[in-house]
Write an enzyme that holds these catalytic residues in place. Structure first.
Site, PDB file in Angstrom:
ATOM      1  CG  HIS A 116      64.025  31.091 137.433  1.00 36.91           C
ATOM      2  ND1 HIS A 116      64.219  30.437 136.239  1.00 36.91           N
ATOM      3  CD2 HIS A 116      63.327  32.211 137.136  1.00 36.91           C
ATOM      4  CE1 HIS A 116      63.667  31.120 135.263  1.00 36.91           C
ATOM      5  NE2 HIS A 116      63.100  32.205 135.770  1.00 36.91           N
ATOM      6  CG  ASP A 118      60.207  35.173 137.055  1.00 35.84           C
ATOM      7  OD1 ASP A 118      61.257  34.613 136.682  1.00 35.84           O
ATOM      8  OD2 ASP A 118      59.191  35.266 136.329  1.00 35.84           O
ATOM      9  CG  HIS A 266      59.354  29.911 135.442  1.00 35.34           C
ATOM     10  ND1 HIS A 266      59.064  30.608 136.600  1.00 35.34           N
ATOM     11  CD2 HIS A 266      60.060  30.758 134.670  1.00 35.34           C
ATOM     12  CE1 HIS A 266      59.576  31.827 136.516  1.00 35.34           C
ATOM     13  NE2 HIS A 266      60.191  31.953 135.360  1.00 35.34           N
ATOM     14  NE  ARG A 282      59.169  38.584 133.698  1.00 41.73           N
ATOM     15  CZ  ARG A 282      60.171  38.306 134.497  1.00 41.73           C
ATOM     16  NH1 ARG A 282      61.196  37.609 134.055  1.00 41.73           N
ATOM     17  NH2 ARG A 282      60.169  38.721 135.748  1.00 41.73           N
TER      18      ARG A 282
HETATM   19  C1  OGA Z   1      61.813  34.874 132.591  1.00 36.59           C
HETATM   20  C2  OGA Z   1      61.548  33.512 132.096  1.00 36.59           C
HETATM   21  C3  OGA Z   1      60.464  32.185 130.438  1.00 36.59           C
HETATM   22  C4  OGA Z   1      60.419  32.051 128.937  1.00 36.59           C
HETATM   23  O1  OGA Z   1      61.658  35.825 131.820  1.00 36.59           O
HETATM   24  O2  OGA Z   1      62.149  35.012 133.776  1.00 36.59           O
HETATM   25  O3  OGA Z   1      61.768  32.608 132.827  1.00 36.59           O
HETATM   26  O4  OGA Z   1      59.712  31.151 128.488  1.00 36.59           O
HETATM   27  N1  OGA Z   1      61.053  33.373 130.864  1.00 36.59           N
HETATM   28  O5  OGA Z   1      61.075  32.823 128.234  1.00 36.59           O
HETATM   29 MN    MN Z   2      61.609  33.433 134.906  1.00 35.49          MN
END
Ligand code: OGA
Ligand code: MN
Length: 292
Positions: A116, A118, A266, A282
């Site tokens: 995906h 984000d 990702h 994040r």
């Molecule tokens: C997200 C994601 C990646 C991770 O938070 O959208 O893809 O490595 N995280 O946790």
């Molecule tokens: Mn993500």
């Protein structure tokens, strides 16, 4: 001095404030010489931003950022925003820090294993996110990044021309279904209305074009029949994640990775044991409305 790999998008101007070590031809560079817990001067920020545009994912090792410093770093790229689908008041004073945690008794099945970009259900999807690894078991739950400039550039002229005339609807419906199927997640009660984005977007800073559809949010191409749309999307999703487009990041506690959501998809590799502790903070920088 470590060996460097020369990449097609390697910078022409030298870096004087930071070191930049490309990780593979597709994307990813480790940035050295910076302590992100301290304020950064303008030239250092400019070089970090240049490395970010050149390599799409930049990684800083051995960092220790509290939420306030992580937000301050993220603000060098854009206004920090929370997640429109998930309300995670995990850190009371910092609601815009999204806490992603997996631990014994809380097996995080991970919607994020799906390729995906984000929040493309937003009219203005994020510019990118900073993921700060606070805990992990090295070698498990790596994150893969697929370079969508390269995916687009590998298509034939005819296919590129065809895709440039197309737009796609993006919806949070799949995300909501996957999320709500697992009671460990806070339920997503409402999702925004679908939005329309071009199938190919022009990166607002580099001017390069990138494929901009993803299995997490894109559900149909508007100009095609349902059957044509489903088949074309299936082809594009296979095409977009070929090995030569992928950088796979092996996390270490202390890593800070910033990725460009405008030219990457990702996916998290879901290979982790049930009792693994993985804790990521994040922060997300706001982006612009995609255009061709
Ligand atoms: C997200 C994601 C990646 C991770 O938070 O959208 O893809 O490595 N995280 O946790
Ligand atoms: Mn993500």
């Amino acid at each position: 001095m470590s060996q460097t790999i020369s990449t097609a998008n390697a910078p022409v101007a030298p870096y004087t404030r930071i070191t930049v070590r490309p990780m593979c031809a597709a994307a990813g560079a480790v940035i050295g010489g910076v302590d992100l817990s301290r304020p950064l001067d303008g030239e250092t920020v400019a070089e970090i931003r240049r490395a970010f545009l050149d390599h799409c994912v930049i990684v800083f090792r051995d960092q220790d950022l509290d939420p306030a410093r992580q937000i301050a770093f993220t603000e060098h790229f854009g206004k920090v925003e929370g997640h429109p689908l998930y309300r995670t008041p995990d850190i009371a004073e910092f609601p815009d820090v999204i806490v992603l945690e997996h631990k014994a008794g809380k097996f995080y099945k991970g919607k994020n294993k799906l390729w995906h970009s984000d929040v493309t259900v937003s009219e203005t999807p994020p510019l990118g996110s900073v993921l700060h690894c606070r805990a992990c078991w090295e070698g498990f739950a790596d994150t893969m990044f697929a370079n969508q400039y390269l995916a687009y550039e590998a298509l034939s002229d005819a296919m590129r021309g065809f895709l440039e005339g197309l737009t796609a609807e993006h919806s949070g419906a799949l995300n909501q279904t996957l999320n709500n199927a697992d009671p460990i997640n806070a339920r997503i009660e409402t999702i925004p209305d679908p939005v329309v984005h071009p199938v190919v977007r022009t990166h607002p800073e580099t001017g390069r074009r990138a494929l901009f559809v993803n299995p997490g949010f894109t559900y149909r191409i508007r100009e095609l029949t349902n059957e044509e749309s489903a088949n074309l999307l299936a082809f594009l999703y296979d095409h977009a994640v070929q090995h030569q487009f992928i950088y796979r990041h092996r996390w270490r506690p202390g890593d800070v990775a910033m990725f460009d959501n405008r030219c990457l998809m990702h996916s998290v590799v879901q290979d982790h044991p049930h009792d693994m502790h993985r804790l990521m903070h994040r922060t997300t920088a706001a982006g612009d409305r995609p255009y061709l």
